[in-house]
Design a protein around this motif. Structure first.
Motif, mmCIF file in Angstrom:
data_model
loop_
_atom_site.group_PDB
_atom_site.id
_atom_site.type_symbol
_atom_site.label_atom_id
_atom_site.label_comp_id
_atom_site.label_asym_id
_atom_site.label_seq_id
_atom_site.Cartn_x
_atom_site.Cartn_y
_atom_site.Cartn_z
ATOM 1 N N THR A 55 6.362 20.984 -12.082
ATOM 2 C CA THR A 55 6.611 22.189 -11.278
ATOM 3 C C THR A 55 8.097 22.416 -11.079
ATOM 4 O O THR A 55 8.599 23.539 -11.133
ATOM 5 N N SER A 56 8.831 21.328 -10.898
ATOM 6 C CA SER A 56 10.277 21.477 -10.659
ATOM 7 C C SER A 56 11.023 21.929 -11.903
ATOM 8 O O SER A 56 12.100 22.536 -11.790
ATOM 9 N N SER A 103 13.873 18.564 -7.338
ATOM 10 C CA SER A 103 12.751 17.627 -7.189
ATOM 11 C C SER A 103 12.253 17.639 -5.747
ATOM 12 O O SER A 103 13.037 17.400 -4.829
ATOM 13 N N SER A 105 10.219 15.459 -4.334
ATOM 14 C CA SER A 105 10.294 14.092 -3.814
ATOM 15 C C SER A 105 11.703 13.516 -3.870
ATOM 16 O O SER A 105 12.093 12.682 -3.066
ATOM 17 N N THR A 108 11.354 11.223 -8.585
ATOM 18 C CA THR A 108 10.860 11.268 -9.976
ATOM 19 C C THR A 108 11.882 10.610 -10.894
ATOM 20 O O THR A 108 13.063 11.006 -10.923
HETATM 21 C C1 F1P Z 1 7.403 16.630 -10.020
HETATM 22 C C2 F1P Z 1 5.903 16.513 -10.376
HETATM 23 C C3 F1P Z 1 5.141 17.717 -9.872
HETATM 24 C C4 F1P Z 1 3.666 17.581 -10.209
HETATM 25 C C5 F1P Z 1 3.115 16.296 -9.624
HETATM 26 C C6 F1P Z 1 3.940 15.114 -10.117
HETATM 27 O O1 F1P Z 1 7.602 16.195 -8.734
HETATM 28 O O2 F1P Z 1 5.806 16.467 -11.768
HETATM 29 O O3 F1P Z 1 5.648 18.866 -10.470
HETATM 30 O O4 F1P Z 1 2.950 18.690 -9.684
HETATM 31 O O5 F1P Z 1 3.186 16.411 -8.230
HETATM 32 O O6 F1P Z 1 5.352 15.329 -9.829
HETATM 33 P P1 F1P Z 1 9.066 16.298 -8.048
HETATM 34 O O7 F1P Z 1 10.069 15.683 -8.992
HETATM 35 O O8 F1P Z 1 9.350 17.758 -7.835
HETATM 36 O O9 F1P Z 1 8.895 15.521 -6.791
#
Ligand code: F1P
Length: 357
Positions: A55-56, A103, A105, A108
């Motif tokens: 998504t990011s 991101s 979170s 990642t």
């Molecule tokens: C990125 C991501 C999300 C996906 C799932 C796993 O997370 O790939 O896009 O929907 O939640 O993680 P983030 O880097 O934006 O935290």
């Protein structure tokens, strides 16, 4: 399920609350305005490389288009993995680049490693845009876009996508320095919530069409990233086969698979209104059902669609992304519910992907 019964779904709650979070984010960003003015001045000659995962990454596509369109800065959007594998193709030699790391979170692995690689091997500074200011990515970046964010409990990203998007649109608004754009950025929070609530019923109706087995999302400009994100939401939550393309690319082969089980959503842009009307006519011949999303000017040229969701005129393509995304998130949510699935527990997925690399 009646309109109030969502089994306490975190995903539903987080979709419905997002515009309230945008308001708080804009207020906090404004309090740090001078810091961002300095950053824009410092990096005005650089290529702004927007990067993230999942998504990011689609946020990177959407945000970079609108940022570049409104600032005239050179921009690029790449998945973080491309920086790990082909950094020389991402960071043009002999031309300054900066990395905008995206991101929810901030943990990642690919984006954290990409940020470190950019700085340590290429001397490239970074701005992090994350919903967790204490995360590894935020702490390792040179600058952060700072805004409050109530943690998302759901695996799939919803309000995090749009809140990070509006924070980047705020940055673009500072550089654009247009009072009208700033006023619209403030006004869109209430209008987006109103449009979301007014059209929730039609979204539920569409998601309940049992004959629909696969989805196609089409968009140009900033809406290509939105189309990709809408397809991902539909896939993650409802396990429905979902594809996404630049709108006019669909004729060049992919439409071969369209049929009466296909639901095609066209995200109409103001710049594309001369093209979308004929596209609707051509795609109706395939037997598919069609939804067009757009403002009054864009949608009026797309007669013949099965469904139309008209948003208010005057905000422009860059800001309209904030009107469309909550509706597209609800479409994936309600399709999951219609299939008896729980969007809070998507199959095979975790909220964060951490690798041992
Ligand atoms: C990125 C991501 C999300 C996906 C799932 C796993 O997370 O790939 O896009 O929907 O939640 O993680 P983030 O880097 O934006 O935290």
């Amino acid at each position: 399920m009646d309109s109030t019964d969502h089994d306490g779904s975190a995903t539903y709650r987080e979709i419905k609350r997002q515009q309230k979070i945008w308001k708080m984010a804009l207020a906090t960003l404004e309090s740090d305005r001078e810091e961002y003015v300095d950053l824009l001045n410092q990096w005005q000659k650089s290529t702004w490389v927007f990067s993230g995962c999942g998504t990011s990454y689609y946020l990177a596509q959407t945000a970079s288009h609108s940022f570049g369109f409104n600032t005239s800065f050179p921009v690029k959007a790449v998945p973080a993995s491309e920086i790990l594998m082909f950094p020389e193709a991402v960071f043009t030699p002999n031309h300054p680049s900066v990395l905008v790391a995206l991101s929810r979170s901030g943990t990642t692995t690919e984006i954290v490693r990409a940020l470190v690689k950019a700085r340590e091997e290429f001397g490239i500074p970074s701005l992090s845009v994350s919903c967790d200011l204490q995360s590894a990515m935020s702490m390792r970046s040179d600058y952060q876009l700072k805004f409050p964010f109530e943690r998302e409990d759901s695996v799939v990203m919803t309000g995090s996508f749009t809140t990070m998007l509006i924070s980047i649109l705020y940055l673009a608004a500072i550089q654009k320095n247009d009072p009208d754009f700033f006023q619209k950025l403030q006004a869109i929070t209430d209008r987006s919530e109103q449009i979301m609530n007014e059209n929730e019923a039609i979204i539920r109706e569409i998601s309940a069409i049992e004959s629909i087995k696969n989805y196609v999302f089409l968009g140009q400009g900033p809406f290509f990233g939105l189309a990709n994100e809408a397809a991902l939401k539909m896939q993650e939550m409802s396990l429905s086969l979902s594809q996404s393309f630049h709108s006019l690319e669909y004729r060049h082969g992919p439409m071969s698979t369209a049929n009466h089980n296909t639901f095609i959503t066209i995200i109409c842009s103001q710049n594309g209104r001369a093209f979308d009307g004929d596209l609707v006519k051509d795609l109706k011949k395939l037997g598919s059902k069609i939804l067009v999303l757009g403002d009054e000017v864009a949608v009026v040229s797309s007669t013949g669609a099965d469904y139309q969701i008209v948003i208010p005129d005057g905000f422009g393509d860059s800001l309209n992304a904030l009107m469309f995304m909550p509706l597209l998130q609800l479409l994936g949510y309600y399709k999951a519910r219609a299939r008896g699935l729980n969007p809070d527990h998507p199959r095979n997925l975790t909220a964060v992907v951490e690798l041992n690399i």
